[in-house]
Design an enzyme around this catalytic site. Sequence first.
Site, PDB file in Angstrom:
ATOM      1  N   GLU A 171      -4.955  -9.288   0.081  1.00  0.00           N
ATOM      2  CA  GLU A 171      -5.501  -9.171   1.429  1.00  0.00           C
ATOM      3  C   GLU A 171      -7.188  -9.235   1.224  1.00  0.00           C
ATOM      4  O   GLU A 171      -7.452  -8.437   0.433  1.00  0.00           O
ATOM      5  CB  GLU A 171      -5.017  -8.113   2.086  1.00  0.00           C
ATOM      6  CG  GLU A 171      -3.595  -8.135   2.526  1.00  0.00           C
ATOM      7  CD  GLU A 171      -3.393  -7.000   3.211  1.00  0.00           C
ATOM      8  OE1 GLU A 171      -4.010  -6.258   3.990  1.00  0.00           O
ATOM      9  OE2 GLU A 171      -1.961  -6.727   3.515  1.00  0.00           O
ATOM     10  N   GLU A 192       0.621  -1.296  -0.023  1.00  0.00           N
ATOM     11  CA  GLU A 192       0.001  -0.096  -0.179  1.00  0.00           C
ATOM     12  C   GLU A 192       0.935   1.152  -0.084  1.00  0.00           C
ATOM     13  O   GLU A 192       0.770   2.242   0.916  1.00  0.00           O
ATOM     14  CB  GLU A 192      -1.034   0.058   0.964  1.00  0.00           C
ATOM     15  CG  GLU A 192      -1.829  -1.319   1.231  1.00  0.00           C
ATOM     16  CD  GLU A 192      -3.045  -1.221   2.109  1.00  0.00           C
ATOM     17  OE1 GLU A 192      -3.286  -0.235   3.040  1.00  0.00           O
ATOM     18  OE2 GLU A 192      -4.141  -2.073   2.095  1.00  0.00           O
TER      19      GLU A 192
END
Length: 338
Positions: free
Chosen positions: A269, A122
């Site tokens: 995820e 991220e």
Amino acid sequence: MATWRSMALLFLFLHLLPLAAMADKDAFVGFNIGTALSDMPSPTQVVALLKAQKIFHVRLYDADQAMLLALSGTGIRVTVSVPNQQLLAIGQSNSTAANWVARNILTHVPATNITAISVGSEVLTAIPNAAPVLVSALKYIHAALVAARLDSHIKVSTAHSSSIILDSFPPSQAFFNRTWDPVMIPLLEFLQSTKSYLMLNVYPYYDYIQSRDAIPLDYALFRPLPPNKEAVDSNTLLHYTNVFDAIVDAAYFSMSYLNFTNIPIVVTESGWPSKGDSNEPDATLDNANTYNSNLIKHVINNTGTPKHPGVAVSTFIYELYNEDARSGVVSEKNWGAF
Ligand SMILES: *[C@@H]1O[C@H](CO)[C@@H](O)[C@H](O)[C@H]1NC(C)=O
Ligand SMILES: *[C@@H]1O[C@H](CO)[C@@H](O)[C@H](O)[C@H]1NC(C)=O
Ligand SMILES: *[C@@H]1O[C@H](CO)[C@@H](O)[C@H](O)[C@H]1NC(C)=O
Ligand SMILES: *[C@@H]1O[C@H](CO)[C@@H](O)[C@H](O)[C@H]1NC(C)=O
Ligand SMILES: *[C@@H]1O[C@H](CO)[C@@H](O)[C@H](O)[C@H]1NC(C)=O
């Protein structure tokens, strides 16, 4: 007969290119292994659990030597990560990247089946200051794999938060935050030219919470909805029966908005917390079990998404263990499935 059939199949595949190219293998479900536990099981214990639960794919947040050694000879497929703290150094230096690969990859393959490297996690939202060197970091890591002739076996990508996708419903109108075009366009060119995939973190739990009841819980949990409750994309007339598919399709549409139409997606995820504090009433064990078991069924069925039915969307569940040593709200510590 066989020839006729293969010709029919060939026609079908040519007709559906480039999607057929994306659908070349079955989707798998794996698990993330976070390690912020006050009493982290030893690598041998972790591997024993993976074997007992028949988990054949894992993603690590680093390239821990002991863990990679414990995974050697097991046949378990491993995605390793370059931690965010190391990204700036690697993105600024080809030789630092080559050293990272030598130390963390070359010493472990082929005994440990490393199949992908997630370069940072991220990055655009967590450490935007490193964004300018993100694509260089991927290219340098990839160059080192090419030099070691491992590039066809080990894919290089970087995991994104789905929050870089704006206007994600209806999915056909979604686009990547334009601020990141100078990173996303060369990144997608890199993923396309190296036959890698977009890594995306997909959390229907957060979309559900942030929607303040606009999204029904059943829609977030993959539970059947009455047909009149299904979300319909008015541009494409595609019907969405769950939030997960809507987010994945928003990513496909965001890529095609930039003219990239043949890059597969792997969900790095996804999960649901089993416990939260008093203002997180839907973080329950029951909902976590429902989400994870429906997600697994959805993924291994190769259902694909409404935009790309039948195209594998392999997914890593977040995560193997509860991470009691993480900071933040109660739910942050309670995503573990075991
Ligand atoms: C390693 O993983 C790849 C990709 O899933 C697979 O094709 C290959 O057979 C695996 N190798 C071993 C030794 O398990
Ligand atoms: C970076 O290193 C690789 C080997 O790791 C080499 O093949 C490549 O030419 C180098 N690239 C640059 C820009 O120095
Ligand atoms: C797009 O990204 C920039 C940089 O992180 C951020 O400041 C901006 O708020 C984002 N736009 C939206 C609409 O979220
Ligand atoms: C995508 O392709 C179309 C048609 O070729 C072109 O008009 C458009 O500018 C391209 N968009 C981008 C972001 O490159
Ligand atoms: C499995 O896939 C088929 C289409 O290939 C679909 O009709 C069915 O609903 C899917 N089942 C689940 C549980 O996703």
